[in-house]
Design an enzyme around this catalytic site. Structure first.
Site, PDB file in Angstrom:
ATOM      1  N   CYS A   1       2.799  -5.299   6.657  1.00  0.00           N
ATOM      2  CA  CYS A   1       2.476  -4.747   5.343  1.00  0.00           C
ATOM      3  C   CYS A   1       3.706  -4.092   4.719  1.00  0.00           C
ATOM      4  O   CYS A   1       4.628  -3.664   5.408  1.00  0.00           O
ATOM      5  CB  CYS A   1       1.343  -3.743   5.449  1.00  0.00           C
ATOM      6  SG  CYS A   1      -0.252  -4.494   5.839  1.00  0.00           S
TER       7      CYS A   1
ATOM      8  N   HIS B   1       0.821  -1.214   0.000  1.00  0.00           N
ATOM      9  CA  HIS B   1       0.000   0.000   0.000  1.00  0.00           C
ATOM     10  C   HIS B   1       0.851   1.258   0.000  1.00  0.00           C
ATOM     11  O   HIS B   1       2.075   1.218   0.159  1.00  0.00           O
ATOM     12  CB  HIS B   1      -0.943  -0.004   1.208  1.00  0.00           C
ATOM     13  CG  HIS B   1      -0.253   0.106   2.538  1.00  0.00           C
ATOM     14  ND1 HIS B   1       0.106   1.312   3.094  1.00  0.00           N
ATOM     15  CD2 HIS B   1       0.134  -0.849   3.424  1.00  0.00           C
ATOM     16  CE1 HIS B   1       0.687   1.094   4.273  1.00  0.00           C
ATOM     17  NE2 HIS B   1       0.719  -0.202   4.490  1.00  0.00           N
TER      18      HIS B   1
END
Length: 226
Positions: free
Chosen positions: A201, A185
């Site tokens: 992440c 992301h």
């Protein structure tokens, strides 16, 4: 090869009871670290980098220009030689080097700088990018809200925007038919690129995740090196 988690992470998972619940917490924004004395002097920043990381007012939520004094030049987006047995279109994350590669034809790849999981939250293995979202909504898991009660206001989802924890784009990582809850992301914090700052992440600058989003086909293989 399945995704693997180091022993420290397994200990954390045992205490929380669920890999899926914990891993999503890694997408939360983190406070930026203090300015380093070795940050890049503005006079040494090349024009092509300024253009590449320009403001993007054309986006649904305007993206500001990156403060390149907070980004090491080795993390600039660039095409590099990258011989690999993986087929073109594969996304490869090298946590040790803090780089992500999108494999191209001819032994090359587009390389991006990334922020990765901090100690105890690393992961590695093979999966695939099931799908992506532009300006996604982020919902913190209950375990994270328990640690950071101020996030309770986003229990029903943090609206998309420049301050959203997932940034301008997000790719959703699956292993088989299972959502791992790991994400690739965007972020608006250049000082976190090259750092181990998340709970799993992988984050790229918003300008870079927008570029990558235009290149990656949903269903593409994802390899995270050990």
């Amino acid at each position: 090869m399945k995704l693997t988690v180091n022993p420290d992470r397994r200990a954390v998972l045992a205490s929380l009871g669920s890999l899926l619940t914990l891993s999503m917490a890694g997408c939360a924004a983190v406070p930026p670290p203090p300015r380093r004395p070795d940050e890049v002097p503005p006079t040494s920043i090349p024009d092509h980098a300024r253009l590449m990381y320009r403001a993007m007012p054309e986006e649904r939520f305007p993206i500001p220009a990156v403060d390149l004094t907070k980004l090491e030049p080795r993390f600039y987006r660039q095409v590099v030689d990258y011989p690999t047995s993986e087929k073109p279109g594969t996304v490869i994350v090298d946590p040790a080097q803090r780089h992500l590669y999108h494999v191209q034809d001819g032994g090359t790849a587009m390389r991006y700088g990334v922020g990765i999981g901090k100690a105890g939250f690393e992961w590695s293995g093979r999966a695939h990018i099931a799908y992506g979202r532009e300006w996604p909504v982020w919902t913190p898991p209950e375990s994270m809200i328990a640690r950071q009660p101020e996030l309770a206001r986003w229990r029903q989802g943090q609206p998309p925007g420049i301050d959203n924890a997932l940034g301008a784009r997000a790719f959703y990582v699956h292993e088989g038919n299972r959502d791992t809850l790991y994400r690739l992301h965007g972020t608006s914090h250049p000082e976190t690129i090259g750092k181990a700052v998340s709970s799993g992440c992988v984050r790229l600058l918003n300008q870079d995740i927008v570029d990558l989003y235009q290149r990656v086909r949903f269903g593409s293989p994802l390899v995270v090196l050990a």
